[in-house]
Design an enzyme around this catalytic site. Structure first.
Site, PDB file in Angstrom:
ATOM      1  N   LYS A  36      41.809  42.482  24.743  1.00 43.11           N
ATOM      2  CA  LYS A  36      41.323  42.327  26.127  1.00 43.11           C
ATOM      3  C   LYS A  36      39.951  41.668  26.064  1.00 43.11           C
ATOM      4  O   LYS A  36      39.042  42.152  25.388  1.00 43.11           O
ATOM      5  CB  LYS A  36      41.205  43.677  26.826  1.00 43.11           C
ATOM      6  N   ASP A  63      40.550  39.753  31.399  1.00 41.83           N
ATOM      7  CA  ASP A  63      40.137  40.750  32.393  1.00 41.83           C
ATOM      8  C   ASP A  63      38.962  40.212  33.207  1.00 41.83           C
ATOM      9  O   ASP A  63      37.824  40.609  33.017  1.00 41.83           O
ATOM     10  CB  ASP A  63      39.753  42.024  31.620  1.00 41.83           C
ATOM     11  N   LYS A  65      39.046  40.029  36.707  1.00 36.59           N
ATOM     12  CA  LYS A  65      39.022  40.736  38.001  1.00 36.59           C
ATOM     13  C   LYS A  65      38.623  39.803  39.150  1.00 36.59           C
ATOM     14  O   LYS A  65      37.589  39.994  39.805  1.00 36.59           O
ATOM     15  CB  LYS A  65      38.047  41.915  37.955  1.00 36.59           C
ATOM     16  N   ASP A  68      37.879  36.964  45.668  1.00 36.08           N
ATOM     17  CA  ASP A  68      37.252  35.896  46.461  1.00 36.08           C
ATOM     18  C   ASP A  68      38.216  35.563  47.594  1.00 36.08           C
ATOM     19  O   ASP A  68      39.216  36.263  47.773  1.00 36.08           O
ATOM     20  CB  ASP A  68      36.983  34.678  45.546  1.00 36.08           C
ATOM     21  N   ILE A  69      37.954  34.497  48.326  1.00 34.60           N
ATOM     22  CA  ILE A  69      38.906  34.125  49.379  1.00 34.60           C
ATOM     23  C   ILE A  69      40.220  33.691  48.700  1.00 34.60           C
ATOM     24  O   ILE A  69      40.218  33.271  47.531  1.00 34.60           O
ATOM     25  CB  ILE A  69      38.343  33.014  50.297  1.00 34.60           C
ATOM     26  N   THR A 123      36.400  52.756  38.634  1.00 32.23           N
ATOM     27  CA  THR A 123      36.236  54.183  38.290  1.00 32.23           C
ATOM     28  C   THR A 123      34.772  54.610  38.355  1.00 32.23           C
ATOM     29  O   THR A 123      34.471  55.796  38.304  1.00 32.23           O
ATOM     30  CB  THR A 123      36.809  54.488  36.898  1.00 32.23           C
ATOM     31  N   ARG A 214      35.901  51.051  21.967  1.00 29.93           N
ATOM     32  CA  ARG A 214      35.070  51.609  20.898  1.00 29.93           C
ATOM     33  C   ARG A 214      35.752  52.533  19.899  1.00 29.93           C
ATOM     34  O   ARG A 214      35.370  52.520  18.720  1.00 29.93           O
ATOM     35  CB  ARG A 214      33.833  52.253  21.523  1.00 29.93           C
TER      36      ARG A 214
END
Ligand code: C5P
Length: 236
Positions: A36, A63, A65, A68-69, A123, A214
């Site tokens: 990722k 990733d 994310k 936007d329009i 989160t 991690r």
């Protein structure tokens, strides 16, 4: 299609350093299902960096994310496709038209397509934060609401915390893909993650893919850590 324990693991390479990411990816090939790459990596290294990682030969969850329009998000999805990611994501809060346009941007292209998933409520946001933003639902209710909206817009699944797996499964059904970070094996340090679950519990609850950073990348022996996690999933 049944996934092997290894295929379920996406290792989060949260670093701006391409050489370090490449070294980890080369070590981990065959021991995790994919990598990722998020904003920290992408802003530092751009599409070139993503291509370099993809050349190692593992699926790449990009990733970024998008939020936007609708027209801009559809364009961003189209621009990402030449990088051949296995998973792309958008914020469900961008709205149904944005999600539908993102879906259409993928569907217009022939050949193998990435999974398109949504982020619901970050989160890092709790009930009080949502209230401050003018949302009167609890975080969990808002997560389930947005997951259901994403499904109705043709998205393939959702990124969710371990504690959201069961309520989303209950509403969105068995085929909606759940990609779950916040995973900590019992033997790994918690770090800054608060609402955590072990890899086995997340899969038992109904996760499809686990995003793990991690506990693997920070281990003295990342390959041994990835193998140990896959072993823990083996009997499920
Ligand atoms: O190192 P660790 O296992 O905590 O990394 C988890 C990865 O999943 C990070 O890349 C983090 O940004 C991402 N993530 C998360 N929680 C979310 C969404 C994404 O930890 N709700």
């Amino acid at each position: 299609m049944t996934l092997t324990p290894t295929e379920r693991i996406y290792v989060a390479l949260d670093t701006p350093d391409t050489a370090k990411a490449l070294e980890l990816a080369k070590q981990l090939i065959g021991h995790v299902g994919g990598v990722k790459l998020g904003k920290e990596f992408f802003v530092a290294n751009g599409p070139e960096g993503v291509r370099a990682l993809a050349e190692v030969g593992m699926p790449v969850f990009l990733d970024l994310k998008f939020h936007d329009i609708p027209n801009t998000v559809a364009g961003a999805i189209s621009s990402a496709l030449p990088l051949s990611p296995s998973i792309l994501n958008v914020h469900a809060c961008g709205g149904s038209e944005m999600m539908r346009k993102a879906r259409t941007a993928l569907d217009e292209v022939s050949g193998e397509k990435p999974m398109l998933i949504a982020v619901t409520v970050l989160t890092s946001l709790g009930d009080d934060d949502l209230h401050e933003l003018g949302v009167d639902k609890t975080a969990e209710d808002q997560v389930v609401h947005l997951a259901s909206l994403a499904k109705s817009c043709g998205l393939d699944g959702i990124v969710c915390s371990p504690h959201e797996i069961k309520p989303i499964r209950a509403v969105c059904g068995p085929d909606f893909k759940l990609v779950v970070p916040g995973i900590r094996p019992t033997w790994a340090a918690t770090g800054d993650q608060k609402r955590i679950t072990t890899p086995a519990d997340a899969i038992r609850d109904g996760a499809d893919y686990l995003v793990i950073g991690r506990p693997i990348t920070g281990a003295d022996d990342p390959v041994a850590a990835a193998k140990r996690i896959a072993d823990e999933l083996g009997g499920l």
